[in-house]
Motif scaffolding. Structure first.
Motif, short mmCIF file in Angstrom:
data_model
loop_
_atom_site.label_atom_id
_atom_site.label_comp_id
_atom_site.label_asym_id
_atom_site.label_seq_id
_atom_site.Cartn_x
_atom_site.Cartn_y
_atom_site.Cartn_z
N LYS A 9 0.87 -1.18 0.00
CA LYS A 9 0.00 0.00 0.00
C LYS A 9 0.90 1.23 0.00
N SER A 11 1.37 5.72 0.34
CA SER A 11 0.86 7.02 0.79
C SER A 11 1.07 8.06 -0.31
N GLU A 113 -6.60 -3.21 8.66
CA GLU A 113 -7.27 -1.96 9.06
C GLU A 113 -6.28 -0.79 9.04
N ALA A 116 -5.74 0.43 5.43
CA ALA A 116 -6.94 0.57 4.61
C ALA A 116 -7.06 1.95 3.96
N HIS A 117 -6.53 3.00 4.59
CA HIS A 117 -6.64 4.36 4.05
C HIS A 117 -5.60 4.65 2.97
N LEU A 118 -4.64 3.75 2.77
CA LEU A 118 -3.58 3.97 1.79
C LEU A 118 -4.00 3.51 0.40
#
Length: 132
Positions: A9, A11, A113, A116-118
């Motif tokens: 993942k 950023s 979790e 998950a935002h990446l």
């Protein structure tokens, strides 16, 4: 073209996160980022035990061109730093997804979790197209 690992993942700041176990995420910078920086000559990393929140500064990376901040992409506690980078910062250039990793972070939730935002590899590829 930059290498992007499908299992990782990413950023917006070009750090990657790899799930090492259910509670540990390994962090480094992407191939795109190391290419942009050029020859890495110094890496400053946080201390083991440092508490991090996603987006927190976790050190700097210096190349022959510039000094850039490093940001932690997940919440957690630093449990390992890549001490090989002290004497061999160029590992970030030669193996950004391998021996050039930066830190390992123990997270309070599951690794799934925590990341998950990446962005996934496809989303990251689209993201870096806008910067090339």
């Amino acid at each position: 073209m930059s290498e992007i690992k499908a299992a990782f993942k990413y950023s917006e700041d070009h750090e990657w996160a790899e799930t090492v176990s259910d509670t540990v995420v390994r962090v480094g910078i992407s191939d795109f980022a190391q290419n942009r920086l050029g020859d890495i000559v110094f890496v400053e990393l946080p201390e083991v035990g440092a508490a991090m929140s996603a987006g927190d500064g976790m050190g700097t990376i210096e190349s022959v061109k510039t000094v850039s901040d490093l940001f932690c992409p997940v919440n957690g506690t630093v449990i390992a730093v890549n001490t090989a980078l002290i004497d061999q910062p160029e590992l970030v250039n030669s193996a950004p997804y391998g021996e050039g990793w930066l830190v390992e972070v123990e997270i309070g939730s599951t690794a799934e979790e925590a990341v998950a935002h990446l962005m996934n590899a496809e989303q990251y590829a689209a993201h870096i197209e806008t910067e090339e």
